[in-house]
Structure formats: C-alpha cells, structure tokens
Design a protein around this motif. Sequence first.
Motif, mmCIF file in Angstrom:
data_model
loop_
_atom_site.group_PDB
_atom_site.id
_atom_site.type_symbol
_atom_site.label_atom_id
_atom_site.label_comp_id
_atom_site.label_asym_id
_atom_site.label_seq_id
_atom_site.Cartn_x
_atom_site.Cartn_y
_atom_site.Cartn_z
ATOM 1 N N MET A 1 20.102 41.026 -18.798
ATOM 2 C CA MET A 1 20.008 42.491 -18.762
ATOM 3 C C MET A 1 20.496 43.056 -20.089
ATOM 4 S SD MET A 1 21.777 45.182 -16.104
ATOM 5 C CE MET A 1 20.782 44.547 -14.748
ATOM 6 N N ALA A 2 19.827 44.097 -20.581
ATOM 7 C CA ALA A 2 20.204 44.696 -21.849
ATOM 8 C C ALA A 2 21.557 45.376 -21.714
ATOM 9 C CB ALA A 2 19.157 45.706 -22.298
ATOM 10 N N SER A 3 22.371 45.313 -22.787
ATOM 11 C CA SER A 3 23.687 45.922 -22.784
ATOM 12 C C SER A 3 23.574 47.422 -23.015
ATOM 13 C CB SER A 3 24.556 45.307 -23.886
ATOM 14 O OG SER A 3 24.048 45.641 -25.156
ATOM 15 N N ASN A 4 24.693 48.152 -22.733
ATOM 16 C CA ASN A 4 24.718 49.577 -22.989
ATOM 17 C C ASN A 4 24.517 49.880 -24.463
ATOM 18 O OD1 ASN A 4 25.133 50.206 -20.303
ATOM 19 N ND2 ASN A 4 27.370 50.196 -20.475
ATOM 20 N N HIS A 5 25.071 48.986 -25.327
ATOM 21 C CA HIS A 5 24.895 49.175 -26.766
ATOM 22 C C HIS A 5 23.424 49.098 -27.135
ATOM 23 C CE1 HIS A 5 25.631 48.922 -31.078
ATOM 24 N NE2 HIS A 5 24.856 47.849 -31.101
ATOM 25 N N ASP A 6 22.719 48.112 -26.547
ATOM 26 C CA ASP A 6 21.282 47.985 -26.826
ATOM 27 C C ASP A 6 20.537 49.239 -26.379
ATOM 28 O OD1 ASP A 6 21.665 45.462 -27.843
ATOM 29 O OD2 ASP A 6 21.232 44.450 -25.940
ATOM 30 N N GLU A 7 20.902 49.763 -25.206
ATOM 31 C CA GLU A 7 20.218 50.949 -24.687
ATOM 32 C C GLU A 7 20.481 52.154 -25.577
ATOM 33 O OE1 GLU A 7 19.902 53.499 -20.535
ATOM 34 O OE2 GLU A 7 20.739 51.489 -20.563
ATOM 35 N N THR A 8 21.727 52.297 -26.038
ATOM 36 C CA THR A 8 22.063 53.406 -26.928
ATOM 37 C C THR A 8 21.279 53.309 -28.228
ATOM 38 O OG1 THR A 8 24.285 53.521 -25.985
ATOM 39 C CG2 THR A 8 23.947 54.571 -28.115
ATOM 40 N N ALA A 9 21.105 52.096 -28.726
ATOM 41 C CA ALA A 9 20.370 51.906 -29.980
ATOM 42 C C ALA A 9 18.889 52.200 -29.810
ATOM 43 C CB ALA A 9 20.574 50.479 -30.485
ATOM 44 N N ARG A 10 18.356 52.006 -28.593
ATOM 45 C CA ARG A 10 16.923 52.212 -28.382
ATOM 46 C C ARG A 10 16.539 53.689 -28.369
ATOM 47 N NH1 ARG A 10 17.438 48.255 -24.356
ATOM 48 N NH2 ARG A 10 17.242 49.827 -22.733
ATOM 49 N N VAL A 11 17.479 54.566 -28.004
ATOM 50 C CA VAL A 11 17.147 55.987 -27.880
ATOM 51 C C VAL A 11 16.654 56.576 -29.199
ATOM 52 C CG1 VAL A 11 18.032 58.278 -27.345
ATOM 53 C CG2 VAL A 11 18.627 56.351 -25.877
ATOM 54 N N PRO A 12 17.385 56.409 -30.317
ATOM 55 C CA PRO A 12 16.843 56.960 -31.572
ATOM 56 C C PRO A 12 15.539 56.302 -32.001
ATOM 57 C CG PRO A 12 18.842 55.689 -31.973
ATOM 58 C CD PRO A 12 18.727 55.853 -30.506
ATOM 59 N N LEU A 13 15.388 55.014 -31.705
ATOM 60 C CA LEU A 13 14.122 54.352 -32.032
ATOM 61 C C LEU A 13 12.968 54.966 -31.246
ATOM 62 C CD1 LEU A 13 15.211 50.596 -32.187
ATOM 63 C CD2 LEU A 13 14.630 52.094 -34.105
#
Length: 354
Positions: A1-13
């Motif tokens: 499962m993707a981490s919260n950090h990964d999810e946060t990084a995906r938003v600006p992308l």
Amino acid sequence: MASNHDETARVPLLGLVGGGLGFVLFQATFGFAGSFRAALEQRDFSGFRAQALALALTSAVFFPLLAQGNVFGLALAGFVTPIGVSFVIGAVLFGAGMQIGGGCASGTLFALGGGNARLVMTLAFFVFGSAVGAAHLGFWWPLPRWNSGTMQDWLGWPAALAVHLAIFGAVMRAIPAPSPTRRRPSLRSLVLEPWPLAWGAFGLAAMSVATLLLAGRPWGETAGFTLWGSKIAGAIGFDPGSWPYWQGQQASLSASLFADITSVMDFGIVAGAMLAAGLSARFAVRSGGGARAWLAAALGGFLMGYGARLSDGCNIGAYFSALASGSLSGWVWVAAAFLGSIIGLRLRPIFGLA
C-alpha cells in the motif's frame, strides 16, 4: 500500500496533470457539449470521431492495468456505476444542462480559463446543483438500479478490449476524417497554434493514463464541485456530513481543498487552459451575452451539477472514463445524454442562444 508521503507527493503531480488536461482541451477545443450539439444540429460527428480515438488509446492501456489491479504498490480501480432510474434521469438532466449552460464540466473549466466570463455563472450553479444533488441522494438511491459491471467481467480483459477497439474503430471508419493537415507537431505548433482534434485525442489519452497511474483511478471532475458546494453548505449552517453521499468520507469535508485530488486537478485545468490561451494570444475576457444568456448559464449549470450527482459523474467520469474502464454504464450514459441534449437544444432559443 502506498504511504502517506507518497500520496502527498502525488497531489502536486496530479495538479500538473490537470494543467496538461486544460492545455490540451483548450488547444484542441476538445469540448464534449459541442460535439453533441454539432452532431444533432449539423450532422457533424467529427467530435465523436476524436473521442473514439481517445477512448481506443486510453482503453488499450487501462484494460491490462486494471486487470493487474495495482502498479508500483498503488491499487487501481476503474469507474463502474450501477445503471438505474436515477442514473438515467441524471444523464438526461446533464445532457440538457450542457446545451443550455454553454459547456460540459471540462468545457466549462477550459473555457473559463480562456476568458469566457459567463462560465463563472455556469460553474457557480454547477457547484450549487452538485451540493443539492448530494443532499437529495437519500431519495434517489433507493430507486431501482442494476449493478452493471464491466465488459471485462463478462469476457475477460483481452476479449473485452478487442470488442471495445472494434467498436471505436467502426465509429472512426463510419465518420469521415477531417481534411488531412500537413502540419507536423513542433514546439511552436504545440504551444502557439490551435491543434487538430486528433492531437487532442492523443493528449487526453496520455493525461488520462497519467491520472490512473498517479491517482489509482481515472480522471473525474464533478466530485470536486460537490465538495466545494458541500463545504459552502456547511459554512452557512447545513450539515452535509449527514447526507448519504458523504457517509464514510466525512473527513473530506474538514480537509483542505488542496488535499483533494479532484479539486486540485480541476484548478489545474483552468490554469492550464489559461496558460494555453495566453501563450497562443487567444486569451480574451468576454461577457458571453446578455441577461438571458447568463440566466441560461445558471440553469444549465444547476442541471449539470444535479444530474452529475444522480449519474455519479459527467461527460468525463460517467462517459469517457467509464468507457475507458470497460463499464457498461458508459454506453447508457451517452445515449441518455443525447436525449437530454435534444431537449436542451430545443430550449436554447428561449434564452436567445443560437
């Protein structure tokens, strides 16, 4: 499962992907409402030919990815909606609204980015109608509906993809291709000049795939509008957290809009269209007509917002992304939206719209 950090990084992308979508939509004038209107009034189906190309390209990537179920640890899921009374009524309302309001969901956002001030009214009432629709779903959801599933459920993804590609290929063969252009893509033509619809189809397919890979689900727009309207409703004393639409996801109502992927992509679409309009010297602030035209924008926006909630999406989520996911509901949505467009076109003269 993707981490919260990964999810946060995906938003600006995903905000950048939204910007890419806005750029593509504006450069190719890739509007969905206009394609329905051109087909019904002028028997010009070139817009649907371009959509078939975009859907073929997107489906060819979506089907195997969705069958795999995840990529780089991110779970993937398509848009699959039950077909029922509320779904069909919602699609009809949306079809009527996009002809009266002057644009669909994506068309409203990219035209707004291009300077069409009347689309501010359309968007405002789109948001209002979305919130009202969300508040009323307790009435609509219990009505009869059928969990339609996907074509992959019936045939498996390879055979389902072959059927989809055959359908989209038949659409493209049946509709005459536009006069061939001798333009070749170059940095100047991509940035400064309007695009042929075929370029827009390739661009939308690429951005749709990027959305799936980053968000774990396809491109959608109107859930963001519902969130905006629900936050406003909460600010003026209503309790949107009690609405059936928000059951199990009340945390979204208290979180920042910039944490919501759909909202960030919607903002990106407006910004991307504005960038394209500015670079190509086509940005022009215009009022878009008189009082009756603004009234039409309000009515059309409300019908689209309300209809999108009943059908769980718009021309993007309930049609384009649904078909790219293999959902059988996408075919029903486009047929019902055609009916709604016929109604909407008959109402346009009342508002002085050509």
